[in-house]
Design an enzyme around this catalytic site. Sequence first.
Site, PDB file in Angstrom:
ATOM      1  N   THR A 173       0.878  -1.168   0.000  1.00  0.00           N
ATOM      2  CA  THR A 173       0.000   0.000   0.000  1.00  0.00           C
ATOM      3  C   THR A 173       0.914   1.216   0.000  1.00  0.00           C
ATOM      4  OG1 THR A 173      -1.810  -1.119   1.139  1.00  0.00           O
ATOM      5  CG2 THR A 173      -1.772   1.289   1.254  1.00  0.00           C
ATOM      6  N   LYS A 188      -7.340   1.446  -3.254  1.00  0.00           N
ATOM      7  CA  LYS A 188      -7.031   1.056  -1.870  1.00  0.00           C
ATOM      8  C   LYS A 188      -7.288   2.222  -0.917  1.00  0.00           C
ATOM      9  CE  LYS A 188      -5.538  -1.328   1.650  1.00  0.00           C
ATOM     10  NZ  LYS A 188      -4.254  -2.013   1.761  1.00  0.00           N
ATOM     11  N   LYS A 204      -0.418   5.346   8.444  1.00  0.00           N
ATOM     12  CA  LYS A 204       0.357   5.487   7.210  1.00  0.00           C
ATOM     13  C   LYS A 204      -0.565   5.548   6.012  1.00  0.00           C
ATOM     14  CE  LYS A 204       1.903   2.153   4.847  1.00  0.00           C
ATOM     15  NZ  LYS A 204       1.587   1.424   3.583  1.00  0.00           N
TER      16      LYS A 204
END
Length: 297
Positions: free
Chosen positions: A107, A182, A250
């Site tokens: 990711t 995502k 994050k």
Amino acid sequence: MSNRSYEAITPRRVAFLGLGVMGHPMAGHLARAGHHVTVYNRTASKAEAWAEEYGGSAAPTPAAAAAGADIVLACVGNDADLRSVVLGETGAFKGMKRGAIFVDHTTASADVARELHGEALRLGLNFIDAPVSGGQAGAVNGLLTVMCGGDAEPFEAIQPVAMAFSKAVTRVGESGAGQLAKMVNQVCIAGVVQGLAEAIAFGQKAGLDMKQVLDVIGKGAAQSWQMDNRGKTMVDDQFEFGFAVDWMRKDLGLVLDEARHNGAKLPLTALVDQFYADVQAMGGRRWDTSSLIRRLK
């Protein structure tokens, strides 16, 4: 590792870079599906242990792992980690043969996906950004959802291979689109988990048996994956289920950076990101994302 069955496809020479909680089982599924797998991990002992467990081989550098591979897959921590295993004299691109395909399951940002896609094309390679959803359990059980961005032809080549650890592998657009999808996924999760945390905390203050209430409302319009899989553990104050608060922060940082560029308004996401910062300050950096409820107790 699950006992899932694998669809018979032509075995490929593949490399897998990064053997963390996601990468280790993902690479294992590739080996069990019959592919010839070479692995690389920054901590070499993890790669050697993987090779002993699954019968593949370990390589000392990403370039060495990638040499001769048809497909190179990676699952590392962030943009910087990704660049470190892809670029430079020991990076995967240095070892890959012309026409080979790099599949990034990290990711990361859409910007780094587009950057590496461009560099791959310059070198006669292919690059697919392919972040995953489903967490550690999805990786172990081979039931991840993979969102892909990149060119159609290499995507079609990697799709059946990635199905070794997935329930769905879908191309959602051009380079960077997988990472953007995502981000959408993480925005949805942040809002749902905060709503679930508030609902459970409210019900507990009201004196309800919240496990019973969750059973009842879980059969109606309030049902969600988070409710089904995390609701009762939130009631029990248990937060040891995989996807850590540090990782979510994050990911939400990537979302908020992208929103600053594209002009999207994300007031709830920004708020929940700060709630996760509160959880970190409480010592919950490694608690799973359902620990948002701790702020409300």
